[in-house]
Design a protein around this motif. Structure first.
Motif, PDB file in Angstrom:
ATOM      1  N   PRO A   1      61.978 106.846  35.224  1.00  0.00           N
ATOM      2  CA  PRO A   1      63.542 106.940  35.111  1.00  0.00           C
ATOM      3  C   PRO A   1      63.681 105.493  34.490  1.00  0.00           C
ATOM      4  CG  PRO A   1      62.888 108.193  36.959  1.00  0.00           C
ATOM      5  CD  PRO A   1      61.648 107.364  36.448  1.00  0.00           C
ATOM      6  N   GLY A   2      63.383 104.303  35.113  1.00  0.00           N
ATOM      7  CA  GLY A   2      63.718 103.211  34.638  1.00  0.00           C
ATOM      8  C   GLY A   2      63.379 102.794  33.321  1.00  0.00           C
ATOM      9  N   TRP A   3      62.252 103.187  32.791  1.00  0.00           N
ATOM     10  CA  TRP A   3      61.740 103.043  31.322  1.00  0.00           C
ATOM     11  C   TRP A   3      62.831 104.001  30.539  1.00  0.00           C
ATOM     12  CZ3 TRP A   3      60.932 105.416  27.074  1.00  0.00           C
ATOM     13  CH2 TRP A   3      60.208 104.704  25.765  1.00  0.00           C
ATOM     14  N   LEU A   4      63.192 105.010  30.884  1.00  0.00           N
ATOM     15  CA  LEU A   4      63.764 105.950  30.034  1.00  0.00           C
ATOM     16  C   LEU A   4      65.306 105.243  29.945  1.00  0.00           C
ATOM     17  CD1 LEU A   4      63.014 109.519  31.417  1.00  0.00           C
ATOM     18  CD2 LEU A   4      62.769 108.634  28.910  1.00  0.00           C
ATOM     19  N   ALA A   5      65.711 104.645  31.027  1.00  0.00           N
ATOM     20  CA  ALA A   5      67.291 104.319  31.108  1.00  0.00           C
ATOM     21  C   ALA A   5      67.255 102.776  30.357  1.00  0.00           C
ATOM     22  CB  ALA A   5      67.350 103.669  32.367  1.00  0.00           C
ATOM     23  N   ASP A   6      66.145 102.036  30.121  1.00  0.00           N
ATOM     24  CA  ASP A   6      66.137 100.907  29.206  1.00  0.00           C
ATOM     25  C   ASP A   6      65.998 101.185  27.846  1.00  0.00           C
ATOM     26  OD1 ASP A   6      66.090  99.316  31.465  1.00  0.00           O
ATOM     27  OD2 ASP A   6      63.959  98.977  31.653  1.00  0.00           O
ATOM     28  N   PHE A   7      65.264 102.250  27.466  1.00  0.00           N
ATOM     29  CA  PHE A   7      65.060 102.676  25.955  1.00  0.00           C
ATOM     30  C   PHE A   7      66.512 103.407  25.645  1.00  0.00           C
ATOM     31  CE2 PHE A   7      63.980 106.478  23.304  1.00  0.00           C
ATOM     32  CZ  PHE A   7      63.820 105.726  22.119  1.00  0.00           C
ATOM     33  N   ALA A   8      67.030 104.203  26.613  1.00  0.00           N
ATOM     34  CA  ALA A   8      68.348 104.880  26.244  1.00  0.00           C
ATOM     35  C   ALA A   8      69.465 103.672  25.938  1.00  0.00           C
ATOM     36  CB  ALA A   8      68.855 105.686  27.249  1.00  0.00           C
ATOM     37  N   ARG A   9      69.323 102.867  26.694  1.00  0.00           N
ATOM     38  CA  ARG A   9      70.369 101.517  26.707  1.00  0.00           C
ATOM     39  C   ARG A   9      70.012 100.747  25.286  1.00  0.00           C
ATOM     40  NH1 ARG A   9      68.888  99.143  30.674  1.00  0.00           N
ATOM     41  NH2 ARG A   9      70.434 100.156  32.220  1.00  0.00           N
ATOM     42  N   LEU A  10      69.053 100.791  24.978  1.00  0.00           N
ATOM     43  CA  LEU A  10      68.784  99.880  23.732  1.00  0.00           C
ATOM     44  C   LEU A  10      69.294 100.895  22.482  1.00  0.00           C
ATOM     45  CD1 LEU A  10      67.364  97.821  21.630  1.00  0.00           C
ATOM     46  CD2 LEU A  10      65.183  99.229  22.009  1.00  0.00           C
ATOM     47  N   ALA A  11      68.837 102.237  22.625  1.00  0.00           N
ATOM     48  CA  ALA A  11      69.174 103.009  21.369  1.00  0.00           C
ATOM     49  C   ALA A  11      70.602 103.152  21.149  1.00  0.00           C
ATOM     50  CB  ALA A  11      68.317 104.396  21.663  1.00  0.00           C
ATOM     51  N   VAL A  12      71.224 103.630  22.266  1.00  0.00           N
ATOM     52  CA  VAL A  12      72.557 103.887  22.414  1.00  0.00           C
ATOM     53  C   VAL A  12      73.408 102.554  22.044  1.00  0.00           C
ATOM     54  CG1 VAL A  12      74.629 104.595  23.792  1.00  0.00           C
ATOM     55  CG2 VAL A  12      72.507 105.758  23.926  1.00  0.00           C
TER      56      VAL A  12
ATOM     57  N   ARG B   1      80.000 111.020  13.483  1.00  0.00           N
ATOM     58  CA  ARG B   1      79.492 111.198  14.933  1.00  0.00           C
ATOM     59  C   ARG B   1      78.535 112.336  14.947  1.00  0.00           C
ATOM     60  NH1 ARG B   1      85.732 110.693  17.488  1.00  0.00           N
ATOM     61  NH2 ARG B   1      85.836 108.349  17.267  1.00  0.00           N
ATOM     62  N   ARG B   2      78.838 113.380  14.345  1.00  0.00           N
ATOM     63  CA  ARG B   2      77.573 114.626  14.283  1.00  0.00           C
ATOM     64  C   ARG B   2      76.283 113.664  13.777  1.00  0.00           C
ATOM     65  NH1 ARG B   2      80.322 119.722  11.396  1.00  0.00           N
ATOM     66  NH2 ARG B   2      81.367 120.507  13.407  1.00  0.00           N
ATOM     67  N   LYS B   3      76.356 113.178  12.737  1.00  0.00           N
ATOM     68  CA  LYS B   3      75.126 112.446  12.324  1.00  0.00           C
ATOM     69  C   LYS B   3      74.486 111.792  13.318  1.00  0.00           C
ATOM     70  CE  LYS B   3      73.656 112.535   8.601  1.00  0.00           C
ATOM     71  NZ  LYS B   3      72.758 113.343   8.026  1.00  0.00           N
ATOM     72  N   LEU B   4      75.289 110.746  14.106  1.00  0.00           N
ATOM     73  CA  LEU B   4      74.482 109.988  14.986  1.00  0.00           C
ATOM     74  C   LEU B   4      74.097 110.702  16.239  1.00  0.00           C
ATOM     75  CD1 LEU B   4      73.265 107.165  15.796  1.00  0.00           C
ATOM     76  CD2 LEU B   4      75.607 106.654  16.622  1.00  0.00           C
ATOM     77  N   PHE B   5      75.380 111.380  16.950  1.00  0.00           N
ATOM     78  CA  PHE B   5      74.989 111.880  18.206  1.00  0.00           C
ATOM     79  C   PHE B   5      73.956 113.054  17.977  1.00  0.00           C
ATOM     80  CE2 PHE B   5      79.722 110.952  19.469  1.00  0.00           C
ATOM     81  CZ  PHE B   5      79.219 109.408  19.360  1.00  0.00           C
ATOM     82  N   GLY B   6      73.912 113.968  17.212  1.00  0.00           N
ATOM     83  CA  GLY B   6      73.135 115.014  16.858  1.00  0.00           C
ATOM     84  C   GLY B   6      71.544 114.486  16.914  1.00  0.00           C
ATOM     85  N   SER B   7      71.522 113.686  15.972  1.00  0.00           N
ATOM     86  CA  SER B   7      69.824 113.098  15.863  1.00  0.00           C
ATOM     87  C   SER B   7      69.473 112.017  17.034  1.00  0.00           C
ATOM     88  CB  SER B   7      69.973 112.483  14.372  1.00  0.00           C
ATOM     89  OG  SER B   7      70.858 110.983  14.462  1.00  0.00           O
ATOM     90  N   LEU B   8      70.266 111.316  17.316  1.00  0.00           N
ATOM     91  CA  LEU B   8      69.900 110.156  18.537  1.00  0.00           C
ATOM     92  C   LEU B   8      70.125 110.875  19.877  1.00  0.00           C
ATOM     93  CD1 LEU B   8      69.012 107.409  19.276  1.00  0.00           C
ATOM     94  CD2 LEU B   8      71.348 106.936  19.401  1.00  0.00           C
ATOM     95  N   VAL B   9      71.026 111.238  20.046  1.00  0.00           N
ATOM     96  CA  VAL B   9      71.322 111.842  21.578  1.00  0.00           C
ATOM     97  C   VAL B   9      70.648 113.248  21.719  1.00  0.00           C
ATOM     98  CG1 VAL B   9      72.939 112.054  23.515  1.00  0.00           C
ATOM     99  CG2 VAL B   9      73.471 110.332  21.790  1.00  0.00           C
ATOM    100  N   ALA B  10      71.264 114.258  20.917  1.00  0.00           N
ATOM    101  CA  ALA B  10      70.651 115.391  21.422  1.00  0.00           C
ATOM    102  C   ALA B  10      69.210 115.772  20.511  1.00  0.00           C
ATOM    103  CB  ALA B  10      71.591 116.565  20.681  1.00  0.00           C
TER     104      ALA B  10
END
Length: 523
Positions: free
Chosen positions: A367-378, A449-458
């Motif tokens: 979970p810590g690694w996922l949080a670090d990676f998500a923080r960087l990407a977002v 927003r669709r372009k970024l959120f749909g590809s990066l987050v979803a």
């Protein structure tokens, strides 16, 4: 010519001729492949705006989908962000169905016949992809219920004590199952079994790209076409052998050997660039040719991307487009890009890993690694969006630079053809607006927003997390200290956009992307 959508028995018959040793493993992988494709299909039935669905009734133990003709579909609770196989069968009016193609046939929806054939091919090709992994691979099991989806045990490095791969294509070829959410994750219409084994990255082949000579005066070109791919007044365009055999009906007099990457039509030349070739076949949703528009804007986009990366405070690299050329045909074109590996400090043990390949490591279980990676990407994605650029940052386009011990350090982005650029936002931040027109240019907030959120987050983050709870926790940690821009507010409070992949396949008369909204994991 071979059938465009081979069935399971067709593939078995071809294997008996070209790779008899794979027959038992292929047969053993079929049940798991059916379940993997059915899981992806159930996600679409649970969440996409399919016009023949009348309603959905979620319960504690499952989901009931009511069709407009009165029939009922029943299955498990559908986690839209799950990547593991969890659907073995769904019931249509009480009758269980364990094969996605047969279920679609029974549903009888418009345009379902062709879609069912594609699903049958996706199952057969997926079983072939899994069978092609070595019998001693740690992520493979012998039984028909195995789930060899390319994942490995949790932790720092690949399981079994294997060292990190060194070559960029080795990371790419770890992705066995293809798209994590598309039911057509392995549909390759027009490819025989022999061609899948010869060209599919998961089978780890070497591919000879034909070099087709075309008079330079007849070509549209941008960037710098290298001297080694010229012959007097002619450009030597790299052509995929499938394209040469089935579309162009011609071969080059010379060839260059390369390793296929996860997109199949893009290949890595050892010691050289990545070569994106035209491949006039429908893979997942799209025909993979290269438009004249993409060639025309390639150099401008590349120069613009370099300027954006310079503003990223060292958190983002953009791979440069070295040259792009077409013989005035989307079927005969190529783009040369630098390898993302140039952005790793190999002396420090850094590696550049496509996000789609992260699941083949032990990292994602932390979970810590996922949080670090998500923080960087977002952080990087939202900062660029605020400035005026929406990346299509799915797991294939987005890569991460890892330290020697696996910590996420920086991002690398490749393939600029489908980004979106907002002139209004650029001007607001004093960023020079590039000389662009056409589909990449838009000021529409929903589109951006669709372009970024749909590809990066979803897409990239969801598939890396592997479930709604894991995605929620990673995102919650990632956004905690970010500035509250309107884009971040939309990410926090609105439903999460994603492409309606099945709806798009069932809507042949509707061009472009179609969208659906998924439950926001943060709400």
């Amino acid at each position: 010519m071979h059938r465009p959508h081979p069935t399971e028995s067709d593939v078995a018959a071809e294997l008996a001729v070209v790779r008899q040793d794979l027959e038992p493993r292929y047969a053993a992988q079929l049940p798991g492949a059916r379940a993997a494709v059915l899981t992806r299909l159930w996600r679409a039935l649970a969440h996409e705006p399919l016009p023949w669905i009348g309603g959905r009734n979620p319960g504690r133990d499952g989901l009931t989908v009511r069709l407009r003709d009165g029939r009922l579909l029943e299955g498990p609770v559908a986690d839209p962000y799950a990547t593991a196989t969890y659907v073995r069968a769904v019931r249509l009016d009480g009758v269980p169905h364990d094969h996605p193609a047969r279920l679609v046939t029974e549903l009888g929806m418009p345009h379902g016949t062709e879609f069912a054939a594609e699903l049958a091919h996706s199952v057969a090709s997926l079983a072939l992809s899994r069978a092609g992994q070595g019998a001693d691979d740690d992520d493979q099991e012998a039984g028909g219920d195995s789930e060899p989806d390319g994942r490995r045990e949790p932790g720092g490095q690949p399981s079994g004590g294997d060292p990190w791969p060194v070559a960029d294509w080795e990371w790419e070829q770890r992705v066995v199952d293809g798209h994590p959410y598309h039911p057509n994750c392995r549909s390759r219409p027009g490819f025989s079994v022999a061609e899948q084994l010869a060209y599919g990255p998961e089978h780890r082949p070497l591919v000879e790209l034909a070099l087709v000579p075309v008079p330079a005066a007849e070509c549209l070109m941008s960037g710098v076409w290298p001297q080694e791919l010229r012959d007097g007044g002619e450009l030597l365009l790299p052509v995929h052998p499938w394209q040469a055999a089935h579309v162009l009906k011609r071969a080059g007099e010379q060839a260059v050997v390369a390793h296929p990457l996860m997109s199949l039509r893009t290949l890595a030349v050892p010691g050289g660039p990545h070569v994106k070739t035209a491949l006039s076949a429908r893979l997942t949703s799209s025909v993979r040719d290269i438009s004249g528009y993409s060639i025309e804007v390639a150099a401008v986009l590349s120069e613009f991307a370099e300027s954006l990366a310079a503003r990223s405070e060292g958190l983002l690299h953009m791979t440069r487009t070295l040259g792009a050329a077409t013989a005035n045909s989307p079927d005969l074109a190529a783009v040369l890009r630098e390898s993302p590996q140039v952005y790793a400090d190999c002396a420090r043990g850094e590696r550049v890993v496509p996000v789609a390949a992260l699941a083949t490591t032990r990292l994602t279980a932390s979970p810590g690694w996922l949080a670090d990676f998500a923080r960087l990407a977002v952080t990087v994605g939202l900062r660029l969006l605020e400035q005026g650029v929406a990346l299509e940052a799915h797991g294939q386009n987005l890569l991460v630079v890892l330290s020697a011990d696996g910590a996420p350090l920086r991002l690398v982005y490749r393939d600029l053809a489908d980004i979106r650029v907002s002139p209004a936002r650029l001007r607001r931040h004093g960023i020079p607006v590039p000389e662009l027109s056409g589909r990449v240019v838009t000021d529409d907030e929903t589109t951006l927003r669709r372009k970024l959120f749909g590809s990066l987050v979803a897409g990239a983050l969801a598939a890396t997390a592997g479930s709604a709870p894991a995605l929620r926790d990673a995102l919650a940690a990632a956004v905690r200290d970010l500035p509250r821009t309107p884009d971040l507010t939309a990410l926090l409070e609105e439903e999460l956009p994603t492409k309606a992949l099945t709806l798009m396949r069932l809507s042949p008369g509707t061009p472009g992307d179609q969208w659906t909204a998924l439950p926001n994991p943060l709400r």
